[in-house]
Design a protein around this motif. Structure first.
Motif, PDB file in Angstrom:
ATOM      1  N   ARG A   1      -1.971  -3.452  11.883  1.00 31.53           N
ATOM      2  CA  ARG A   1      -1.345  -2.146  11.865  1.00 31.53           C
ATOM      3  C   ARG A   1      -0.211  -2.272  10.692  1.00 31.53           C
ATOM      4  O   ARG A   1       0.153  -1.455   9.959  1.00 31.53           O
ATOM      5  CB  ARG A   1      -1.164  -1.517  13.074  1.00 31.53           C
ATOM      6  N   ALA A   2       0.600  -3.479  10.919  1.00 34.16           N
ATOM      7  CA  ALA A   2       1.659  -3.685  10.224  1.00 34.16           C
ATOM      8  C   ALA A   2       1.520  -3.959   8.564  1.00 34.16           C
ATOM      9  O   ALA A   2       2.248  -3.441   8.007  1.00 34.16           O
ATOM     10  CB  ALA A   2       2.776  -4.980  10.622  1.00 34.16           C
ATOM     11  N   SER A   3       0.486  -4.545   8.293  1.00 29.74           N
ATOM     12  CA  SER A   3       0.036  -4.730   7.064  1.00 29.74           C
ATOM     13  C   SER A   3      -0.300  -3.167   6.227  1.00 29.74           C
ATOM     14  O   SER A   3      -0.035  -3.131   5.364  1.00 29.74           O
ATOM     15  CB  SER A   3      -1.074  -5.643   6.954  1.00 29.74           C
ATOM     16  N   ALA A   4      -1.425  -2.514   7.396  1.00 31.99           N
ATOM     17  CA  ALA A   4      -1.654  -1.083   6.551  1.00 31.99           C
ATOM     18  C   ALA A   4      -0.549  -0.441   6.402  1.00 31.99           C
ATOM     19  O   ALA A   4      -0.291   0.213   5.178  1.00 31.99           O
ATOM     20  CB  ALA A   4      -2.490  -0.718   7.491  1.00 31.99           C
ATOM     21  N   ALA A   5       0.543  -0.369   7.196  1.00 30.86           N
ATOM     22  CA  ALA A   5       1.871   0.397   6.973  1.00 30.86           C
ATOM     23  C   ALA A   5       2.512  -0.129   5.835  1.00 30.86           C
ATOM     24  O   ALA A   5       3.148   0.746   4.993  1.00 30.86           O
ATOM     25  CB  ALA A   5       2.688   0.162   8.158  1.00 30.86           C
ATOM     26  N   LEU A   6       2.397  -1.317   5.433  1.00 28.84           N
ATOM     27  CA  LEU A   6       3.174  -1.903   4.450  1.00 28.84           C
ATOM     28  C   LEU A   6       2.314  -1.398   2.953  1.00 28.84           C
ATOM     29  O   LEU A   6       2.838  -1.058   1.899  1.00 28.84           O
ATOM     30  CB  LEU A   6       3.209  -3.328   4.170  1.00 28.84           C
ATOM     31  N   VAL A   7       1.011  -1.343   2.972  1.00 33.49           N
ATOM     32  CA  VAL A   7       0.259  -0.999   1.821  1.00 33.49           C
ATOM     33  C   VAL A   7       0.551   0.527   1.526  1.00 33.49           C
ATOM     34  O   VAL A   7       0.692   0.955   0.316  1.00 33.49           O
ATOM     35  CB  VAL A   7      -1.418  -1.221   2.074  1.00 33.49           C
ATOM     36  N   ARG A   8       0.733   1.349   2.679  1.00 31.51           N
ATOM     37  CA  ARG A   8       0.831   2.804   2.435  1.00 31.51           C
ATOM     38  C   ARG A   8       2.226   3.013   1.869  1.00 31.51           C
ATOM     39  O   ARG A   8       2.417   3.819   1.092  1.00 31.51           O
ATOM     40  CB  ARG A   8       0.834   3.499   3.818  1.00 31.51           C
ATOM     41  N   SER A   9       3.121   2.170   2.529  1.00 31.47           N
ATOM     42  CA  SER A   9       4.621   2.379   1.950  1.00 31.47           C
ATOM     43  C   SER A   9       4.981   2.096   0.739  1.00 31.47           C
ATOM     44  O   SER A   9       5.730   2.596  -0.190  1.00 31.47           O
ATOM     45  CB  SER A   9       5.654   1.943   2.843  1.00 31.47           C
ATOM     46  N   ALA A  10       3.970   0.982  -0.052  1.00 24.17           N
ATOM     47  CA  ALA A  10       4.149   0.360  -1.272  1.00 24.17           C
ATOM     48  C   ALA A  10       3.917   1.480  -2.244  1.00 24.17           C
ATOM     49  O   ALA A  10       4.187   1.274  -3.395  1.00 24.17           O
ATOM     50  CB  ALA A  10       3.251  -0.752  -1.484  1.00 24.17           C
TER      51      ALA A  10
ATOM     52  N   ASP B   1      10.267  -4.584  -0.624  1.00 29.36           N
ATOM     53  CA  ASP B   1      10.526  -6.358  -0.270  1.00 29.36           C
ATOM     54  C   ASP B   1      11.139  -6.059   0.802  1.00 29.36           C
ATOM     55  O   ASP B   1      10.968  -6.949   1.771  1.00 29.36           O
ATOM     56  CB  ASP B   1      11.334  -6.629  -1.548  1.00 29.36           C
ATOM     57  N   ALA B   2      12.175  -5.338   1.217  1.00 28.68           N
ATOM     58  CA  ALA B   2      12.925  -5.346   2.500  1.00 28.68           C
ATOM     59  C   ALA B   2      11.867  -4.820   3.450  1.00 28.68           C
ATOM     60  O   ALA B   2      11.952  -5.366   4.621  1.00 28.68           O
ATOM     61  CB  ALA B   2      14.175  -4.206   2.424  1.00 28.68           C
ATOM     62  N   ALA B   3      11.002  -3.911   3.483  1.00 28.65           N
ATOM     63  CA  ALA B   3       9.949  -3.687   4.197  1.00 28.65           C
ATOM     64  C   ALA B   3       9.148  -4.682   4.823  1.00 28.65           C
ATOM     65  O   ALA B   3       8.813  -4.993   6.118  1.00 28.65           O
ATOM     66  CB  ALA B   3       9.206  -2.209   3.889  1.00 28.65           C
ATOM     67  N   GLU B   4       8.874  -5.599   3.990  1.00 29.05           N
ATOM     68  CA  GLU B   4       8.105  -6.796   3.942  1.00 29.05           C
ATOM     69  C   GLU B   4       8.823  -7.803   4.997  1.00 29.05           C
ATOM     70  O   GLU B   4       8.062  -8.387   5.958  1.00 29.05           O
ATOM     71  CB  GLU B   4       7.472  -7.296   2.581  1.00 29.05           C
ATOM     72  N   ARG B   5       9.849  -7.913   4.496  1.00 36.03           N
ATOM     73  CA  ARG B   5      11.005  -8.906   5.316  1.00 36.03           C
ATOM     74  C   ARG B   5      10.973  -8.616   6.776  1.00 36.03           C
ATOM     75  O   ARG B   5      10.658  -9.179   7.782  1.00 36.03           O
ATOM     76  CB  ARG B   5      12.324  -9.046   4.718  1.00 36.03           C
ATOM     77  N   SER B   6      11.186  -7.300   7.046  1.00 36.60           N
ATOM     78  CA  SER B   6      11.473  -6.797   8.298  1.00 36.60           C
ATOM     79  C   SER B   6       9.966  -6.835   9.251  1.00 36.60           C
ATOM     80  O   SER B   6      10.128  -7.282  10.303  1.00 36.60           O
ATOM     81  CB  SER B   6      11.885  -5.192   8.182  1.00 36.60           C
ATOM     82  N   ALA B   7       8.789  -6.357   8.343  1.00 39.90           N
ATOM     83  CA  ALA B   7       7.734  -6.444   9.092  1.00 39.90           C
ATOM     84  C   ALA B   7       7.421  -8.161   9.524  1.00 39.90           C
ATOM     85  O   ALA B   7       6.918  -8.326  10.647  1.00 39.90           O
ATOM     86  CB  ALA B   7       6.703  -5.814   8.312  1.00 39.90           C
TER      87      ALA B   7
END
Length: 255
Positions: free
Chosen positions: A220-229, A238-244
């Motif tokens: 779910r965290a990876s899917a959220a990152l792909v969507r936000s990208a 980059d900040a979202a990836e670090r936080s996740a």
């Protein structure tokens, strides 16, 4: 579970929810009742659902709007004529409600798959585009004919199409209203997989199993990152990836 007036039925198998447009004799033509039923499905999802598979019964995924909605006569519930005569704010609010039947397919926590055979036209095409992933049969055709009818795609189709194929291809597909066959759809990124019709069920099952394989939190965290990208600038992403990632590492470390 089913919504008989809307011709939408659902079936649950563990973390997988299958939603089927069940009006095969009308090629799964859609009405406002269809969209209300789809929105209701989205509202009723629980946290255990990880994959939603969207299907159409019979020989086509969905041929778009029910023909009765094109009637210019007053009194057709949800008809284009009634919408055109309604006050602007009321008409826009009704369309907002229709869009809710599509937009939930990319909500956090789930990954949605459209299993598309035969025609996916207009609202049918936009429903397939609303999903995260698409598995097409070799005879599938996607088409957005709205501009050729004097209308526009208004069921979340334009933003999803641009995300998938880019600006210039989306412009050409929308404005010409031409059909996009399965092979072309795969080449331009509209289809993740193209298979013979008799292999559609197996292909969807294999993709579903692959999506369920990673741990749920990481998935779910990876899917959220792909969507936000899609919309974030690089620094924000980059900040979202670090936080996740820190949250993942903390969980793995038992914190």
């Amino acid at each position: 579970m089913s919504a008989p007036d809307a011709f939408v039925r659902t079936a649950r198998d563990g973390a997988v929810l299958t939603v089927t447009l069940d009006r095969p004799e009308q090629l799964n033509a859609q009405t406002p009742a269809t969209w209300a039923a789809l929105a209701s499905v989205g509202e009723s999802l629980d946290d255990e659902v990880r994959v939603v598979v969207l299907r159409g019964a019979g020989r086509s995924f969905s041929a778009g709007l029910d023909r009765s909605l094109f009637s210019p006569e007053p009194g057709t519930d949800g008809g284009l004529g009634d919408l055109g005569r309604a006050p602007t704010a009321e008409a826009e609010e009704r369309i907002r409600g229709y869009q809710a039947g599509f937009r939930w397919l990319r909500r956090p926590g789930i990954v949605s798959i459209a299993a598309v055979q035969g025609h996916a036209i207009g609202a049918g095409c936009q429903l397939a585009l609303a999903c995260d992933l698409r598995v097409l049969t070799e005879d599938a055709q996607l088409r957005l004919p709205e501009p050729t009818l004097g209308l526009v795609p208004d069921l979340t189709g334009t933003s999803n199409l641009v995300e998938l194929v880019g600006y210039s291809r989306a412009m050409e597909i929308c404005l010409t209203g031409r059909p996009v066959g399965a092979a072309e759809a795969h080449a331009m990124g509209l289809a993740n997989v193209v298979v013979p019709r008799e292999q559609l069920d197996d292909a969807v099952a294999q993709l579903t199993a692959a999506l369920l394989a990673p741990p749920v939190a990481a998935s779910r965290a990876s899917a959220a990152l792909v969507r936000s990208a899609v919309r974030n600038d690089p620094e924000t992403q980059d900040a979202a990836e670090r936080s996740a990632q820190v949250l993942r590492l903390q969980e793995l470390a038992g914190r």
